[in-house]
Design a protein around this motif. Structure first.
Motif, PDB file in Angstrom:
ATOM      1  N   SER A  39      -9.273   3.195   1.933  1.00 17.60           N
ATOM      2  CA  SER A  39      -8.661   1.873   1.750  1.00 17.60           C
ATOM      3  C   SER A  39      -7.149   1.989   1.649  1.00 17.60           C
ATOM      4  O   SER A  39      -6.403   1.239   2.297  1.00 17.60           O
ATOM      5  CB  SER A  39      -9.212   1.205   0.488  1.00 17.60           C
ATOM      6  OG  SER A  39     -10.565   0.883   0.646  1.00 17.60           O
ATOM      7  N   LEU A  84      -7.305  -1.682   8.512  1.00 16.45           N
ATOM      8  CA  LEU A  84      -8.326  -2.165   7.584  1.00 16.45           C
ATOM      9  C   LEU A  84      -9.525  -1.232   7.675  1.00 16.45           C
ATOM     10  O   LEU A  84     -10.020  -0.958   8.769  1.00 16.45           O
ATOM     11  CB  LEU A  84      -8.728  -3.590   7.962  1.00 16.45           C
ATOM     12  CG  LEU A  84      -9.521  -4.410   6.953  1.00 16.45           C
ATOM     13  CD1 LEU A  84      -8.672  -4.723   5.736  1.00 16.45           C
ATOM     14  CD2 LEU A  84      -9.982  -5.709   7.599  1.00 16.45           C
ATOM     15  N   GLU A  94     -12.596  -8.410   2.506  1.00 16.26           N
ATOM     16  CA  GLU A  94     -11.618  -7.431   2.018  1.00 16.26           C
ATOM     17  C   GLU A  94     -10.828  -7.996   0.840  1.00 16.26           C
ATOM     18  O   GLU A  94     -10.605  -7.304  -0.167  1.00 16.26           O
ATOM     19  CB  GLU A  94     -10.678  -7.042   3.161  1.00 16.26           C
ATOM     20  CG  GLU A  94      -9.505  -6.152   2.765  1.00 16.26           C
ATOM     21  CD  GLU A  94      -9.916  -4.723   2.445  1.00 16.26           C
ATOM     22  OE1 GLU A  94      -9.062  -3.962   1.950  1.00 16.26           O
ATOM     23  OE2 GLU A  94     -11.088  -4.367   2.682  1.00 16.26           O
ATOM     24  N   GLU A 139     -13.883   6.067  -0.782  1.00 15.60           N
ATOM     25  CA  GLU A 139     -13.542   4.688  -0.433  1.00 15.60           C
ATOM     26  C   GLU A 139     -12.112   4.367  -0.836  1.00 15.60           C
ATOM     27  O   GLU A 139     -11.393   3.671  -0.110  1.00 15.60           O
ATOM     28  CB  GLU A 139     -14.527   3.724  -1.095  1.00 15.60           C
ATOM     29  CG  GLU A 139     -15.921   3.778  -0.494  1.00 15.60           C
ATOM     30  CD  GLU A 139     -16.780   2.606  -0.932  1.00 15.60           C
ATOM     31  OE1 GLU A 139     -16.241   1.666  -1.545  1.00 15.60           O
ATOM     32  OE2 GLU A 139     -17.991   2.626  -0.646  1.00 15.60           O
ATOM     33  N   GLU A 140     -11.695   4.866  -1.998  1.00 21.69           N
ATOM     34  CA  GLU A 140     -10.319   4.601  -2.442  1.00 21.69           C
ATOM     35  C   GLU A 140      -9.320   5.224  -1.487  1.00 21.69           C
ATOM     36  O   GLU A 140      -8.307   4.597  -1.145  1.00 21.69           O
ATOM     37  CB  GLU A 140     -10.120   5.158  -3.849  1.00 21.69           C
ATOM     38  CG  GLU A 140     -10.832   4.361  -4.918  1.00 21.69           C
ATOM     39  CD  GLU A 140     -10.764   5.037  -6.276  1.00 21.69           C
ATOM     40  OE1 GLU A 140     -11.027   4.361  -7.280  1.00 21.69           O
ATOM     41  OE2 GLU A 140     -10.443   6.251  -6.325  1.00 21.69           O
ATOM     42  N   TYR A 187       0.831  -1.207   0.000  1.00 23.28           N
ATOM     43  CA  TYR A 187       0.000   0.000   0.000  1.00 23.28           C
ATOM     44  C   TYR A 187       0.872   1.266   0.000  1.00 23.28           C
ATOM     45  O   TYR A 187       0.564   2.246  -0.691  1.00 23.28           O
ATOM     46  CB  TYR A 187      -0.917   0.011   1.221  1.00 23.28           C
ATOM     47  CG  TYR A 187      -2.288  -0.563   0.973  1.00 23.28           C
ATOM     48  CD1 TYR A 187      -3.142  -0.003   0.021  1.00 23.28           C
ATOM     49  CD2 TYR A 187      -2.752  -1.663   1.693  1.00 23.28           C
ATOM     50  CE1 TYR A 187      -4.406  -0.524  -0.199  1.00 23.28           C
ATOM     51  CE2 TYR A 187      -4.018  -2.185   1.481  1.00 23.28           C
ATOM     52  CZ  TYR A 187      -4.838  -1.613   0.521  1.00 23.28           C
ATOM     53  OH  TYR A 187      -6.093  -2.123   0.301  1.00 23.28           O
ATOM     54  N   ASP A 221     -12.931  -8.032  -2.297  1.00 27.68           N
ATOM     55  CA  ASP A 221     -13.055  -6.685  -2.861  1.00 27.68           C
ATOM     56  C   ASP A 221     -11.817  -6.315  -3.664  1.00 27.68           C
ATOM     57  O   ASP A 221     -11.911  -5.741  -4.755  1.00 27.68           O
ATOM     58  CB  ASP A 221     -13.259  -5.665  -1.739  1.00 27.68           C
ATOM     59  CG  ASP A 221     -14.658  -5.738  -1.139  1.00 27.68           C
ATOM     60  OD1 ASP A 221     -15.549  -6.350  -1.767  1.00 27.68           O
ATOM     61  OD2 ASP A 221     -14.848  -5.204  -0.030  1.00 27.68           O
ATOM     62  N   ARG A 222     -10.654  -6.647  -3.141  1.00 29.29           N
ATOM     63  CA  ARG A 222      -9.412  -6.303  -3.839  1.00 29.29           C
ATOM     64  C   ARG A 222      -9.264  -7.092  -5.138  1.00 29.29           C
ATOM     65  O   ARG A 222      -8.816  -6.562  -6.156  1.00 29.29           O
ATOM     66  CB  ARG A 222      -8.213  -6.558  -2.928  1.00 29.29           C
ATOM     67  CG  ARG A 222      -8.190  -5.750  -1.637  1.00 29.29           C
ATOM     68  CD  ARG A 222      -7.881  -4.267  -1.852  1.00 29.29           C
ATOM     69  NE  ARG A 222      -8.964  -3.508  -2.403  1.00 29.29           N
ATOM     70  CZ  ARG A 222     -10.014  -3.043  -1.700  1.00 29.29           C
ATOM     71  NH1 ARG A 222     -10.111  -3.306  -0.411  1.00 29.29           N
ATOM     72  NH2 ARG A 222     -10.948  -2.338  -2.282  1.00 29.29           N
ATOM     73  N   THR A 245     -13.398  -0.506   6.837  1.00 31.58           N
ATOM     74  CA  THR A 245     -14.665  -1.156   6.504  1.00 31.58           C
ATOM     75  C   THR A 245     -15.728  -0.091   6.323  1.00 31.58           C
ATOM     76  O   THR A 245     -15.906   0.779   7.191  1.00 31.58           O
ATOM     77  CB  THR A 245     -15.087  -2.126   7.622  1.00 31.58           C
ATOM     78  OG1 THR A 245     -14.020  -3.047   7.869  1.00 31.58           O
ATOM     79  CG2 THR A 245     -16.330  -2.892   7.223  1.00 31.58           C
ATOM     80  N   GLY A 288      -4.439   1.198   4.598  1.00 34.09           N
ATOM     81  CA  GLY A 288      -3.449   0.169   4.287  1.00 34.09           C
ATOM     82  C   GLY A 288      -2.027   0.622   4.552  1.00 34.09           C
ATOM     83  O   GLY A 288      -1.177  -0.171   4.982  1.00 34.09           O
TER      84      GLY A 288
END
Length: 804
Positions: A373, A382, A414, A369-370, A220, A417-418, A384, A377
């Protein structure tokens, strides 16, 4: 006369004192030269005249010799001086050195220095060596370049790059500890582009160490700084794509490690680009410009994070976010305020450690959200999202958990989603098969079998050339087999064997195919497939599995002779390999040999089964099976030996009682009912379970019958019927009561019991036959011969009809 004449000559008029002076001077000069006259001294008469020419010569010679002596002494008192011809590499060499005189004084020798040839050095040369796989040569070149810049602080960006190149060489040379130490240093350097690549390479090293969450965090951080290197947009795109793949991969590996899922495809599933040739295609001027540009992008956020709303016509709000080693808490709070997001920190006691972590990122275009996340990271957290409420984000730590099921549910969601993000964004990537396969694994762990099979089928059919395709078919078949869809499992395995028969997995697929046939009770198909694997596979482990599988199939279809053959093959191979199924093989062999009436061999097999290193559950399973194997049919001596072995295994109270009852049956068989009865009497008070207590009464009753104590036997059977559940034991007890009633001349009681038994249709044939015989005897004792004959005729006619 002559003498007087000389003295009168002009110029020769000299006193005797002057003559003595000149003679002393001549002698002193001779002594100084070390050359005294070899002529004998002759006393000459005093001369009246002086030879001035001779005097001048003597004085001149004396002065010259004294000067030479002073120069010689002065020369030897100074240190030796090196001749320049030994030091200059360009000095022409003579063909032959002149010989020195033997009596010349020794001189201090000056050692000749080896000729040093300077190697050419440049960044391009070092890069070329690396690209040509000459990692040792490249390492040396990069280190020399780094040393050359050591005292030039203005070139610190290039120094960071050179250290990154050195770390890449060390990785290729398998000097992992040194490379890791160097990467840790430069991953926090003030060169943003170098820090991005250093974090990425550190993530790969952590992945190899199975530190999956640490690898995720570093990946990340690498992605967060990738956009600073926009001088090469194609490289940035591929680098960010690899970072996302690495993030999803790390989460998947974490999930499989916690769920004890065996991943046999690690080398095929997790392969990704290392980016260890970063910068090798750039000149020094290009690198300087790129690094300077990268750092300038972070300079805007030196004092505090920069967050701007972008004017993009989209259903989502887009932001530009820049952070330059900003505290995580400040960065998250600033963005939450800007985006009107509710932020919840759900962290353990060490929450302050996460909140204080510095974060550096350059995100020119992200959604809410980006951002959360990626920023979460970077700190190892994490994020949510709860979309049911207004923009709520919960930050948790994946490093700690209190309940495994809930934790697995969180990180599997998670990971999915990735992977789904990767599939959507990079739909042309050549690793889509890997992404779908990983999704199949995660769905399988979640118990979502339909979705899992669907993902594996995508890999097998859409990416049939992928090395993961046969593994996808294998996983699909195992899921179907677990669902008892053996037909579907066989179809997948057959497709695997036909399409990928040259792969190593094909042989394993044959074993799974045979297992599927065995579970489907297609025993002949299973044996044939197991035989094929045993005969064509040279792997010891596969041949053992095939032999044991064939034994199970033949045992299931009651072909005990073939079972013994296959188990013998298995045990011969198992001597070379420690197998966890060895105790089961001995147990099955004992059962098969018992049915083949090979009682001694069966006893030895049972004993070997118990001698293996077993878990508590395995030992209990073996003992339970043994106690149901009618050991009283064995020869008495080995039977007693086996009972003793059983009683030494730490049996439960119920198992111990069953062993005692079996011991009593063996004692009765060898006509020792009194001893059997004594053992039962000692054990009665400890038998609590009703069915076992009923069995104990039954054995005691049989012992009393052997001892001809009819009333005691009848009392035992009567008490038994009061506690026994309906079933075979109760029916056998009723028959015994009928037989005892005949012996006690209670014929009517015997007729009543037998008639009641025969009215039922669920008693076994052998018990029915014995009941008919007992009833016929009762009729005979009552002199009712017609009923007795009629009963026996009906029984015989029934047997004849059955035979027909």
């Amino acid at each position: 006369m002559a003498q007087s004449e000389k003295s009168d000559m002009p110029g020769n008029d000299l006193s005797s004192g002057d003559q003595e002076f000149f003679e002393a001077l001549e002698n002193s000069v001779r002594h100084a030269c070390g050359k005294l006259s070899t002529q004998p001294h002759v006393n000459t008469p005093a001369r009246k005249t002086i030879d001035w020419t001779r005097v001048a010569v003597i004085i001149f010679v004396g002065c010259a010799l004294i000067s030479l002596a002073i120069i010689y002494a002065s020369f030897h008192s100074r240190p030796p001086v090196r001749n320049s011809k030994y030091l200059s590499a360009e000095q022409p060499k003579s063909e032959q050195a002149p010989a020195e005189p033997e009596n010349q004084p020794l001189r201090q020798q000056v050692p000749l220095q080896p000729e040093v040839v300077e190697q050419p050095l440049s960044l391009k040369l070092a890069n070329d060596l690396f690209l040509q796989d000459d990692y040792a040569g490249a390492l040396s070149a990069y280190e020399r370049l780094d040393d050359a810049l050591a005292n030039e602080p203005e070139k610190r960006l290039m120094q960071s790059f050179l250290k990154l190149r050195i770390a890449s060489c060390l990785i290729q040379l398998k000097q992992i500890d040194k490379s890791d130490e160097l990467l840790r240093t430069i991953s926090s350097s003030d060169c943003a582009g170098v820090a991005a690549v250093a974090n990425y390479q550190r993530a790969l090293l952590e992945l190899e160490r199975k530190e999956y969450l640490e690898a995720r965090k570093l990946a990340y951080r690498a992605e967060a700084l990738a956009e600073t290197l926009t001088a090469d947009n194609e490289w940035v795109f591929n680098f960010k794509k690899d970072c996302r793949f690495l993030i999803a991969m790390s989460l998947t590996r974490r999930i499989t490690s916690l769920s004890d899922t065996d991943i046999e495809t690690s080398s095929k599933l997790w392969n990704t680009n290392r980016h260890d040739d970063f910068g090798c295609d750039k000149s020094e001027s290009q690198l300087k410009a790129a690094f300077k540009s990268a750092n300038s992008k972070l300079a805007h956020a030196l004092m505090s994070p920069v967050i701007k709303t972008l004017d993009i016509n989209d259903s989502f709000t887009h932001y530009e976010v820049i952070g330059n080693i900003a505290p995580a808490e400040e960065l998250f709070a600033s963005f939450a305020t800007k985006s009107n997001t509710k932020l919840i920190w759900l962290l353990p006691e060490n929450a302050g450690e996460f909140k204080r972590k510095p974060v550096s990122l350059f995100l020119p275009d992200v959604t809410t959200e980006e951002f959360f996340s990626l920023a979460a990271g970077c700190t190892g957290l994490l994020a949510t999202f709860d979309r049911s409420q207004n923009q709520t984000v919960t930050l948790t730590s994946p490093f700690e958990y209190s309940e495994l099921a809930g934790y697995l549910s969180q990180i599997t969601n998670e990971a999915l989603d990735r992977w789904q993000e990767f599939i959507i964004r990079h739909y042309e990537d050549n690793r889509l098969a890997n992404a779908h396969f990983a999704c199949g694994i995660i769905y399988k762990i979640q118990g979502r079998t339909v979705e899992s099979i669907s993902q594996f089928k995508i890999v097998a059919n859409r990416y049939s050339n992928s090395p993961l395709a046969p593994y996808a078919l294998l996983n699909s078949s195992t899921i179907k087999a677990d669902l008892h869809d053996y037909v579907g499992a066989k179809e997948d395995l057959r497709q695997l064997v036909e399409q990928y028969n040259q792969t190593g997995i094909a042989q394993k697929a044959l074993l799974y195919l045979a297992d599927a046939a065995l579970k489907a009770e297609l025993y002949d198909d299973a044996v044939n497939t197991y035989s094929r694997v045993y005969n064509i596979d040279y792997s010891l482990e596969s041949r053992m599995a095939a032999a044991f599988g064939a034994a199970r199939a033949t045992f299931a279809k009651n072909d005990y002779a073939e079972t013994e053959i296959w188990l013998t093959k298995y045990l011969n191979l198992a001597t070379q390999y420690s197998d966890s199924e060895l105790h089961q093989a001995y147990l099955m062999l004992g059962k098969a040999q018992l049915r083949l009436d090979k009682r001694t061999k069966a006893f030895n097999a049972f004993k070997l089964a118990l001698n293996e290193e077993l878990t508590t559950k395995d030992r209990s399973d073996i003992i339970t099976a043994l106690l149901k194997c009618d050991l009283d049919k064995l020869d008495p001596i080995p039977a007693f030996d086996l009972i003793e072995t059983l009683q030494m295994q730490g049996l439960s109270p119920q198992e111990y009682t069953e062993a005692v009852l079996m011991n009593c049956r063996i004692l009765r068989k060898i006509h020792l009912p009194q001893k059997a009865l004594a053992i039962l009497n000692d054990r009665f008070d400890y038998i609590i379970e009703p069915q076992l207590r009923a069995s104990a009464y039954y054995e005691a009753g049989l012992c009393y019958i052997d001892l001809e104590q009819i009333e005691n036997a009848r009392g035992c059977f009567t008490r038994l019927l009061s506690i026994a559940e309906p079933g075979l034991l109760a029916d056998k007890t009723s028959l015994k009561l009928a037989e005892l009633s005949l012996k006690l001349n209670k014929d009517e009681k015997a007729v009543e019991i037998c008639t009641r038994l025969l009215e039922r249709n669920d008693i076994p044939d052998d018990l029915r036959k014995s009941t008919v015989n007992t009833l016929a005897q009762a009729y005979k004792k009552q002199n009712d011969y017609q009923k007795a004959i009629q009963l026996l005729v009906e029984q015989n006619s029934g047997q004849t009809t059955d035979e027909r």
